[in-house]
Structure formats: C-alpha cells, structure tokens
Design an enzyme around this catalytic site. Structure first.
Site, PDB file in Angstrom:
ATOM      1  N   ASN A   9     -23.137  48.987  98.085  1.00  0.00           N
ATOM      2  CA  ASN A   9     -21.862  48.653  97.437  1.00  0.00           C
ATOM      3  C   ASN A   9     -21.643  49.700  96.348  1.00  0.00           C
ATOM      4  OD1 ASN A   9     -19.746  47.563  96.029  1.00  0.00           O
ATOM      5  ND2 ASN A   9     -20.703  45.573  95.663  1.00  0.00           N
ATOM      6  N   ARG A  89     -19.918  48.148 101.784  1.00  0.00           N
ATOM      7  CA  ARG A  89     -18.728  47.453 101.307  1.00  0.00           C
ATOM      8  C   ARG A  89     -17.650  48.512 101.072  1.00  0.00           C
ATOM      9  NH1 ARG A  89     -18.052  43.821  95.854  1.00  0.00           N
ATOM     10  NH2 ARG A  89     -15.913  43.216  96.257  1.00  0.00           N
ATOM     11  N   HIS A 177     -11.438  41.152  97.502  1.00  0.00           N
ATOM     12  CA  HIS A 177     -12.506  40.137  97.425  1.00  0.00           C
ATOM     13  C   HIS A 177     -12.689  39.416  98.766  1.00  0.00           C
ATOM     14  CE1 HIS A 177     -11.864  39.887  92.798  1.00  0.00           C
ATOM     15  NE2 HIS A 177     -12.930  40.627  93.050  1.00  0.00           N
ATOM     16  N   ARG A 237      -8.727  44.307  83.364  1.00  0.00           N
ATOM     17  CA  ARG A 237      -7.472  44.571  84.076  1.00  0.00           C
ATOM     18  C   ARG A 237      -6.412  43.546  83.680  1.00  0.00           C
ATOM     19  NH1 ARG A 237      -9.991  44.570  89.934  1.00  0.00           N
ATOM     20  NH2 ARG A 237     -12.044  44.931  89.041  1.00  0.00           N
ATOM     21  N   ASP A 279     -16.176  40.437  78.385  1.00  0.00           N
ATOM     22  CA  ASP A 279     -17.182  39.538  78.948  1.00  0.00           C
ATOM     23  C   ASP A 279     -16.914  38.087  78.526  1.00  0.00           C
ATOM     24  OD1 ASP A 279     -20.262  39.957  80.057  1.00  0.00           O
ATOM     25  OD2 ASP A 279     -19.977  38.155  78.842  1.00  0.00           O
ATOM     26  N   GLU A 375     -21.632  38.331  98.697  1.00  0.00           N
ATOM     27  CA  GLU A 375     -20.965  39.359  99.505  1.00  0.00           C
ATOM     28  C   GLU A 375     -21.978  40.180 100.309  1.00  0.00           C
ATOM     29  OE1 GLU A 375     -19.385  39.976  95.722  1.00  0.00           O
ATOM     30  OE2 GLU A 375     -17.352  40.338  96.441  1.00  0.00           O
TER      31      GLU A 375
HETATM   32  P1  ADP Z   1     -18.596  41.280  88.982  1.00  0.00           P
HETATM   33  O1  ADP Z   1     -17.141  41.053  89.253  1.00  0.00           O
HETATM   34  O2  ADP Z   1     -18.875  42.545  88.226  1.00  0.00           O
HETATM   35  O3  ADP Z   1     -19.511  41.047  90.181  1.00  0.00           O
HETATM   36  P2  ADP Z   1     -19.635  38.735  87.998  1.00  0.00           P
HETATM   37  O4  ADP Z   1     -19.209  37.956  89.210  1.00  0.00           O
HETATM   38  O5  ADP Z   1     -21.104  38.886  87.755  1.00  0.00           O
HETATM   39  O6  ADP Z   1     -18.959  40.154  87.900  1.00  0.00           O
HETATM   40  O7  ADP Z   1     -18.966  38.018  86.722  1.00  0.00           O
HETATM   41  C1  ADP Z   1     -19.100  38.539  85.452  1.00  0.00           C
HETATM   42  C2  ADP Z   1     -18.397  37.601  84.475  1.00  0.00           C
HETATM   43  O8  ADP Z   1     -19.034  36.319  84.527  1.00  0.00           O
HETATM   44  C3  ADP Z   1     -18.496  38.068  83.024  1.00  0.00           C
HETATM   45  O9  ADP Z   1     -17.257  37.864  82.366  1.00  0.00           O
HETATM   46  C4  ADP Z   1     -19.551  37.158  82.458  1.00  0.00           C
HETATM   47  O10 ADP Z   1     -19.444  36.975  81.076  1.00  0.00           O
HETATM   48  C5  ADP Z   1     -19.233  35.885  83.202  1.00  0.00           C
HETATM   49  N1  ADP Z   1     -20.324  34.922  83.062  1.00  0.00           N
HETATM   50  C6  ADP Z   1     -21.562  34.981  83.571  1.00  0.00           C
HETATM   51  N2  ADP Z   1     -22.285  33.905  83.144  1.00  0.00           N
HETATM   52  C7  ADP Z   1     -21.467  33.173  82.340  1.00  0.00           C
HETATM   53  C8  ADP Z   1     -21.613  31.959  81.589  1.00  0.00           C
HETATM   54  N3  ADP Z   1     -22.771  31.297  81.575  1.00  0.00           N
HETATM   55  N4  ADP Z   1     -20.547  31.512  80.886  1.00  0.00           N
HETATM   56  C9  ADP Z   1     -19.380  32.178  80.877  1.00  0.00           C
HETATM   57  N5  ADP Z   1     -19.188  33.319  81.567  1.00  0.00           N
HETATM   58  C10 ADP Z   1     -20.210  33.809  82.274  1.00  0.00           C
END
Ligand code: ADP
Length: 390
Positions: A9, A89, A177, A237, A279, A375
């Site tokens: 990926n 991917r 997605h 975004r 985040d 995925e």
């Molecule tokens: P990507 O799209 O890069 O694969 P992820 O699916 O790992 O990303 O999602 C990342 C997001 O999930 C971030 O905003 C992160 O802060 C959020 N996240 C992960 N764990 C938690 C949690 N326990 N509470 C709130 N948000 C979370």
C-alpha cells in the site's frame, strides 16, 4: 498458489506492507511500514501478534525502487520461501476497472492514463508495480482498486451537474475506500445476515473519512466524489466545499492550483479548524475550545452526510462505524447517534464504551455496529482468487 502473498500500500509518504499465508482464506502474518519514504525512510516491522521485530533508519534519501526491494528481501526471509504473489492497493481504477487486474505492461499503460485523475496518489501506486514487473517478471502481481466497489453506483448518482462532455472526459463521482467497504460488506453479511440484505451506511472514519450507502451489500452512493477531498471533514482535508470558495481564493489571493491543493489536502479539516492537530484522539483529550469546535464541526457534517445517504437509500436498517475513529471513539459515535435519535437510533452506552460489535440497544429501530476494517486482508483475498484463476 505456492508461497505467501505480500500486500503493498504505497501512499504519498509511506509504504505499508503485510504478508499472508495462503490457505482456504488468507492468514495474516508479519507486516510493517516504511514512513518518510521520500526524505529519511524509517522501517518498522511487527509479527502477527503486533510485537515489533525490527526497526531501521535509512541514512539518506533512497530511490523508491530500493525501498520496494528492501520489502521484498524482508518478505522472502519471513517464511524461508519466495513470494507467491504481490497485491497492490491502487487508489484509482477509473470507470473501466470494476475488478482486480493482473499487472502487465498494458495495464500499467492504462493506469498511466489515469494519473491525471489522482496525481497525488496514482504515481506512487504504479511505481512498485512497474519496478517488480521489470526485475521480477514471473512474480504474479494483482492491482486492487479503491474505486471498484463503487462501480455499482448509478450514472444518476455518479453525475455532476456539468455539461455532459466533461463526464465523457472522466469528470464524475468515483468514490474511494472501496476495499474497506468491500471488507465491511462481507463481514456484515456474516455478522448480521438479516440486516445485510437491507439498507446500510458504513462510515469509514480514519485520517481520510467517507460514507458508503449500501443496498444488499452493494454501493449505491458515497460521500467522496471525483477526488478524495469531497464529503466529510477529515484529518487534514476539507471535505465538502462550495466551489465558489476556490474561485474566490484564485481571484482574491491569486492562489494557483498547487497552493490550493496543499491548503485543501494538507492544512484543512480537523487540523485547519482546530489549529492544533489533525488527530482525533489528540483533539478529544484537549481542553482547548478550538478542539471542541473542530469536533463539533466534524460531527455536524458527518450527521448531515448520513442524512443525505439515508435519503439515497430510502431509509436505514444499519449504521456501521469503522477505521481509526469509528472503531475506537465511543465519544464520536455517541455524539453522532444522539443527533440521529429522531430516526429511532438508540445506543447501548455500555456496549458503545466497550467498542462491542453491536452497540445499539434492543429497542433501537436501526442496528448500530462497530466492525474493524481490514483492507490488506481484502487485497490478499483478491490476489489468491485472481492468481488461482490465471
Ligand atoms: P488512516 O486513514 O491513516 O488509516 P486510521 O484509520 O488509523 O487512519 O485513523 C486514524 C484516526 O483515528 C486518527 O484521527 C486517530 O486519532 C483516530 N483514533 C485512533 N484511536 C482513537 C481513539 N481511541 N479515540 C479517538 N480517535 C482515535
């Protein structure tokens, strides 16, 4: 097929990889990531239980093919047997690729023609395929597209209200997605077969975020459109934006395409709104008012888009949360479902707090679920099917 499957990926600044043993269904093995691929690459691998097995800093900028070679060398060592196949991917399959494809010179030429539709991502996806085809032509490679799952959308749903000649040139809604939604649709059929044949919305809420409206497990509408910018508020975004804003940026500030692209892809969303972080976990833990405002905007727009997708479906039987935020944030799920209470959604608060698979209360008119996405598994499954069929 003999030998394990490697999934790749390749993103704009990272290369994620995972190994799967082949069997009746793929079995997840060790995996890893190289981040900062175009500056100072840093590689971490973990075993199938998630325990770190190696870490490496590369001293300098490395040509991308050399990083792919590092991953192949790592993969060959894991099971003491050479790879059976590689699955990639690929973000964009255009209108033509509705299923995974065997990588060939012809396919790469077709994908080169799609680069204009996804200039930030497609070249990174193509580079490892081209490199492996050149240096290891006998290794079967399969390209799996993030757009394919949405090819069941009607032309009416996919169409922009622009003169039709632009649609002929590829300007339409594609949706992304797709590998995540395909996995969710499969899992949902196992978890709740009585609901999976009905009307479901899956909310993939990660750094990138989107919704998919599914009827009987098939996509009929989705919140991302021509690009991965559309729809929900995301980490960096903007999501939905009045196109008039872009015209204003151009006229008022003299901004060009590259500046607007960087603003909309990398400096907007939760980061832009909060001025603190992209985040969600960081924002949830922050006491700053700007963090709370950013979360409120995220949820407001999420609920608004869910409403639009319910209208596309003509009702709702199930709401499924997935990806980082969807799987791990009871708070965001609760805020979202509370705003949808008028629709008959009722959460079981304890199940929600535990991130259980089913988090709706028994009297909820709509089933509410948390289903972790995968995925990589979906890619490995496509590879196994495609290679055995060749
Ligand atoms: P990507 O799209 O890069 O694969 P992820 O699916 O790992 O990303 O999602 C990342 C997001 O999930 C971030 O905003 C992160 O802060 C959020 N996240 C992960 N764990 C938690 C949690 N326990 N509470 C709130 N948000 C979370």
């Amino acid at each position: 097929m003999k030998g394990p499957i490697l999934t790749l990926n390749a993103g704009s600044s990272s290369l994620k990889f995972a190994l799967f043993e082949t069997g009746a269904t793929p079995i997840a093995g060790p995996k890893g990531i190289i981040d900062e691929t175009f500056s100072t690459p840093h590689m971490v691998t973990v075993d199938s239980a998630g325990r770190q097995t190696s870490e490496r800093y590369f001293p300098k900028v490395m040509p991308f093919p050399e990083l792919v070679r590092e991953v192949i060398d790592w993969a060959d060592k894991q099971y003491g047997t050479t790879l059976g196949a590689v699955g990639h991917r690929v973000v964009h399959g255009g209108s033509q690729f509705t299923t995974p494809q065997v990588v060939s010179e012809k396919l790469l030429a077709d994908l080169d023609a799609l680069v204009a539709l996804a200039p930030l991502h497609e070249p990174h996806n193509i580079a490892p395929m081209r490199y492996l085809l050149e240096c290891n032509p006998n290794l079967p490679q399969i390209a799996c597209f993030d757009t394919s799952f949405h090819r069941t959308m009607s032309d009416t749903a996919a169409r922009f209200a622009l003169p039709l000649r632009f649609e002929e040139d590829g300007v339409r809604r594609y949706g992304f997605h797709g590998l995540s939604y395909e996995y969710i649709a499969e899992r949902f059929r196992e978890i709740a077969p009585e609901l999976a044949t009905g009307r479901a919305i899956a909310a993939h809420l990660g750094n990138g975020a989107s919704l998919c409206a599914m009827k009987d497990g098939r996509s009929i509408d989705t919140s991302m459109g021509f690009s991965a910018l559309d729809g929900l508020v995301m980490g960096t975004r903007c999501g939905n934006l009045d196109p008039g804003v872009i015209l204003y940026f151009m006229r008022r500030y003299g901004m060009g395409a590259a500046q607007i692209e960087s603003l909309l892809y990398s400096r907007s969303g939760l980061l832009g709104l909060s001025g603190l972080s992209p985040d969600m976990r960081t924002l949830s833990q922050s006491k700053e008012a700007a963090a709370k405002d950013a979360i409120a905007a995220f949820v407001f727009r999420l609920v608004r888009e869910i409403g639009a997708h319910i209208a596309s479906l003509g009702g709702l039987d199930a709401l499924i949360f997935t990806a980082g935020i969807g799987e791990h944030s009871p708070e965001i799920r609760k805020m979202t479902c509370e705003r949808l209470r008028w629709l008959g959604l009722a959460l079981d608060d304890s199940a929600n707090a535990r991130n259980d698979q089913r988090i709706s209360s028994p009297d909820s008119r709509v089933g509410i679920f948390v289903i972790p996405t995968n995925e990589e598994y979906m890619i490995a499954k496509h590879v196994a099917l495609a290679v055995d069929a060749v």
